[in-house]
Design a protein around this motif. Structure first.
Motif, PDB file in Angstrom:
ATOM      1  N   ASP A   1       0.838  -1.194   0.000  1.00  0.00           N
ATOM      2  CA  ASP A   1       0.000   0.000   0.000  1.00  0.00           C
ATOM      3  C   ASP A   1       0.883   1.257   0.000  1.00  0.00           C
ATOM      4  N   PRO A   2       0.770   2.117  -1.029  1.00  0.00           N
ATOM      5  CA  PRO A   2       1.625   3.307  -1.098  1.00  0.00           C
ATOM      6  C   PRO A   2       1.158   4.445  -0.195  1.00  0.00           C
ATOM      7  N   GLY A   3       0.001   4.285   0.445  1.00  0.00           N
ATOM      8  CA  GLY A   3      -0.475   5.301   1.366  1.00  0.00           C
ATOM      9  C   GLY A   3      -1.172   6.453   0.665  1.00  0.00           C
ATOM     10  N   GLY A   4      -1.629   7.424   1.471  1.00  0.00           N
ATOM     11  CA  GLY A   4      -2.369   8.555   0.936  1.00  0.00           C
ATOM     12  C   GLY A   4      -3.864   8.307   1.000  1.00  0.00           C
ATOM     13  N   ASN A   5      -4.664   9.322   0.617  1.00  0.00           N
ATOM     14  CA  ASN A   5      -6.102   9.110   0.560  1.00  0.00           C
ATOM     15  C   ASN A   5      -6.438   8.175  -0.601  1.00  0.00           C
ATOM     16  N   CYS A   6      -7.711   7.841  -0.760  1.00  0.00           N
ATOM     17  CA  CYS A   6      -8.078   6.822  -1.754  1.00  0.00           C
ATOM     18  C   CYS A   6      -7.630   7.203  -3.165  1.00  0.00           C
ATOM     19  N   GLU A   7      -7.817   8.466  -3.539  1.00  0.00           N
ATOM     20  CA  GLU A   7      -7.426   8.895  -4.882  1.00  0.00           C
ATOM     21  C   GLU A   7      -5.912   8.883  -5.043  1.00  0.00           C
ATOM     22  N   ALA A   8      -5.198   9.386  -4.044  1.00  0.00           N
ATOM     23  CA  ALA A   8      -3.734   9.402  -4.106  1.00  0.00           C
ATOM     24  C   ALA A   8      -3.176   7.984  -4.134  1.00  0.00           C
ATOM     25  N   LYS A   9      -3.801   7.091  -3.381  1.00  0.00           N
ATOM     26  CA  LYS A   9      -3.364   5.688  -3.363  1.00  0.00           C
ATOM     27  C   LYS A   9      -3.426   5.090  -4.773  1.00  0.00           C
ATOM     28  N   CYS A  10      -4.562   5.318  -5.456  1.00  0.00           N
ATOM     29  CA  CYS A  10      -4.713   4.792  -6.816  1.00  0.00           C
ATOM     30  C   CYS A  10      -3.654   5.374  -7.748  1.00  0.00           C
ATOM     31  N   GLN A  11      -3.450   6.688  -7.659  1.00  0.00           N
ATOM     32  CA  GLN A  11      -2.461   7.342  -8.516  1.00  0.00           C
ATOM     33  C   GLN A  11      -1.066   6.764  -8.291  1.00  0.00           C
ATOM     34  N   ARG A  12      -0.678   6.653  -7.038  1.00  0.00           N
ATOM     35  CA  ARG A  12       0.672   6.181  -6.721  1.00  0.00           C
ATOM     36  C   ARG A  12       0.881   4.737  -7.155  1.00  0.00           C
ATOM     37  N   TRP A  13      -0.150   3.905  -6.973  1.00  0.00           N
ATOM     38  CA  TRP A  13       0.020   2.497  -7.339  1.00  0.00           C
ATOM     39  C   TRP A  13       0.100   2.329  -8.855  1.00  0.00           C
ATOM     40  N   LEU A  14      -0.710   3.088  -9.589  1.00  0.00           N
ATOM     41  CA  LEU A  14      -0.661   3.003 -11.050  1.00  0.00           C
ATOM     42  C   LEU A  14       0.656   3.568 -11.587  1.00  0.00           C
ATOM     43  N   MET A  15       1.148   4.646 -10.975  1.00  0.00           N
ATOM     44  CA  MET A  15       2.442   5.185 -11.368  1.00  0.00           C
ATOM     45  C   MET A  15       3.558   4.186 -11.079  1.00  0.00           C
ATOM     46  N   ARG A  16       3.431   3.480  -9.969  1.00  0.00           N
ATOM     47  CA  ARG A  16       4.425   2.453  -9.632  1.00  0.00           C
ATOM     48  C   ARG A  16       4.427   1.348 -10.689  1.00  0.00           C
ATOM     49  N   CYS A  17       3.244   1.010 -11.204  1.00  0.00           N
ATOM     50  CA  CYS A  17       3.173   0.003 -12.282  1.00  0.00           C
ATOM     51  C   CYS A  17       3.973   0.468 -13.492  1.00  0.00           C
ATOM     52  N   ASN A  18       3.844   1.757 -13.814  1.00  0.00           N
ATOM     53  CA  ASN A  18       4.595   2.312 -14.940  1.00  0.00           C
ATOM     54  C   ASN A  18       6.099   2.299 -14.689  1.00  0.00           C
ATOM     55  N   ASP A  19       6.479   2.520 -13.441  1.00  0.00           N
ATOM     56  CA  ASP A  19       7.903   2.653 -13.115  1.00  0.00           C
ATOM     57  C   ASP A  19       8.621   1.316 -12.969  1.00  0.00           C
ATOM     58  N   GLU A  20       7.875   0.250 -12.728  1.00  0.00           N
ATOM     59  CA  GLU A  20       8.481  -1.064 -12.513  1.00  0.00           C
ATOM     60  C   GLU A  20       8.704  -1.755 -13.862  1.00  0.00           C
ATOM     61  N   PRO A  21       9.953  -1.950 -14.279  1.00  0.00           N
ATOM     62  CA  PRO A  21      10.231  -2.497 -15.621  1.00  0.00           C
ATOM     63  C   PRO A  21       9.756  -3.926 -15.826  1.00  0.00           C
ATOM     64  N   THR A  22       9.569  -4.675 -14.767  1.00  0.00           N
ATOM     65  CA  THR A  22       9.139  -6.069 -14.925  1.00  0.00           C
ATOM     66  C   THR A  22       7.622  -6.220 -14.964  1.00  0.00           C
ATOM     67  N   VAL A  23       6.905  -5.114 -14.846  1.00  0.00           N
ATOM     68  CA  VAL A  23       5.437  -5.155 -14.787  1.00  0.00           C
ATOM     69  C   VAL A  23       4.840  -4.677 -16.106  1.00  0.00           C
ATOM     70  N   ASP A  24       3.872  -5.432 -16.629  1.00  0.00           N
ATOM     71  CA  ASP A  24       3.099  -4.975 -17.781  1.00  0.00           C
ATOM     72  C   ASP A  24       2.002  -4.062 -17.234  1.00  0.00           C
ATOM     73  N   ALA A  25       2.264  -2.776 -17.237  1.00  0.00           N
ATOM     74  CA  ALA A  25       1.389  -1.821 -16.553  1.00  0.00           C
ATOM     75  C   ALA A  25      -0.033  -1.840 -17.096  1.00  0.00           C
ATOM     76  N   LEU A  26      -0.189  -1.925 -18.423  1.00  0.00           N
ATOM     77  CA  LEU A  26      -1.538  -1.914 -18.992  1.00  0.00           C
ATOM     78  C   LEU A  26      -2.310  -3.179 -18.634  1.00  0.00           C
ATOM     79  N   ALA A  27      -1.609  -4.309 -18.528  1.00  0.00           N
ATOM     80  CA  ALA A  27      -2.286  -5.552 -18.152  1.00  0.00           C
ATOM     81  C   ALA A  27      -2.810  -5.459 -16.718  1.00  0.00           C
ATOM     82  N   VAL A  28      -1.971  -4.939 -15.817  1.00  0.00           N
ATOM     83  CA  VAL A  28      -2.407  -4.747 -14.428  1.00  0.00           C
ATOM     84  C   VAL A  28      -3.549  -3.743 -14.375  1.00  0.00           C
ATOM     85  N   PHE A  29      -3.402  -2.656 -15.114  1.00  0.00           N
ATOM     86  CA  PHE A  29      -4.430  -1.621 -15.154  1.00  0.00           C
ATOM     87  C   PHE A  29      -5.776  -2.197 -15.607  1.00  0.00           C
TER      88      PHE A  29
END
Length: 269
Positions: free
Chosen positions: A40-68
């Motif tokens: 959990d990246p923390g923050g309010n509900c909206e910030a949490k979603c933003q941070r987790w989706l951004m983390r998907c983009n930043d992690e090279p081993t993750v297919d961000a669109l598939a997770v999204f």
């Protein structure tokens, strides 16, 4: 990178999901079940979603669109409802945001380039080729929702039954019923399944098939009354995990039975 989530989409989706789920525990479960990396990246509900989706983009081993796609699947696969206008509005906001970025959402959580076809197989594809392993994954996903969201589990089980029946009708060349919901579809399918040749066992099997019809009727009725696809209203009927699990497991038994019948009486496609 082609599999990155556009920033404008992250902004819209974070706002929509935060407003819809409005629960840190539900959002945590949603992202973790969908394969989002880290805790959990923390923050309010909206910030949490933003941070987790951004983390998907930043992690090279993750297919961000598939997770999204998996993250928004439960929300996007709901049918429009006058009772939950906010859901329809949210779905439109997400689709419009994707379209601006030349992307589109497809049923079952697929994000594709606008105008193209999904590279990954859909539920119908799994059924057509008799891909038992992938169907098991779909049911495991339904089971994983039982404790946190039994309504979504019921919707998933009913959707798999309907997809199975439609696939069977298409493969055999039967006439599709006017009303393409579980019971009318099943009535068409059961007529060609074939019964045991032994007279005694044939009668026994008829009884079992009648029971299966009741299972389908029950799962479809559950979906209508409390499933996530039809809107839950202000005070939907309550369902406990054990009741949802019974419905999902019963649907699983039916689907595997029909797929095994295909293996015995139909050629692979």
């Amino acid at each position: 990178m082609a599999n990155k989530i556009p920033l404008s989409v992250i902004g819209v989706v974070s706002s929509v999901l935060a407003e819809y789920f409005y629960s840190h525990s539900k959002l945590n479960s949603l992202f973790l079940e969908s394969g989002a990396p880290g805790a959990d990246p923390g923050g309010n509900c909206e910030a949490k979603c933003q941070r987790w989706l951004m983390r998907c983009n930043d992690e090279p081993t993750v297919d961000a669109l598939a997770v999204f796609g998996r993250v928004i699947q439960r929300f996007m696969d709901q049918e429009p409802s006058d009772q939950l206008q906010a859901v329809s509005d949210g779905q439109k906001r997400i689709r419009d945001s994707l379209a601006i970025n030349q992307l589109s959402y497809q049923l079952n959580g697929f994000i594709i380039l606008a105008g193209s076809s999904p590279a990954a197989k859909t539920l119908t594809d799994y059924l057509k080729v008799g891909d038992f392993a992938s169907i098991e994954v779909e049911f495991e996903r339904a089971v994983s929702h039982i404790s946190q969201d039994p309504h979504a589990a019921i919707t998933a089980a009913s959707s798999i039954i309907e997809a199975l029946c439609k696939t069977d009708i298409d493969k055999v060349g039967l006439e599709m019923p006017n009303k393409q919901t579980a019971i009318p579809l099943w009535r068409v399918v059961q007529q060609h399944l074939g019964l045991n040749l032994d007279p005694t066992l044939r009668e026994d099997q008829k009884k079992i098939l009648q029971g299966l019809a009741s299972i389908i009727d029950g799962v479809a009725a559950y979906r209508t009354h409390i499933g996530s696809a039809h809107g839950r209203g202000l005070r939907p009927p309550e369902i406990v995990a054990s009741e949802a699990r019974l419905a999902v497991n019963a649907a699983h038994t039916l689907v595997i039975f029909i797929m095994e019948k295909w293996q015995g009486v139909m050629p692979h496609t």
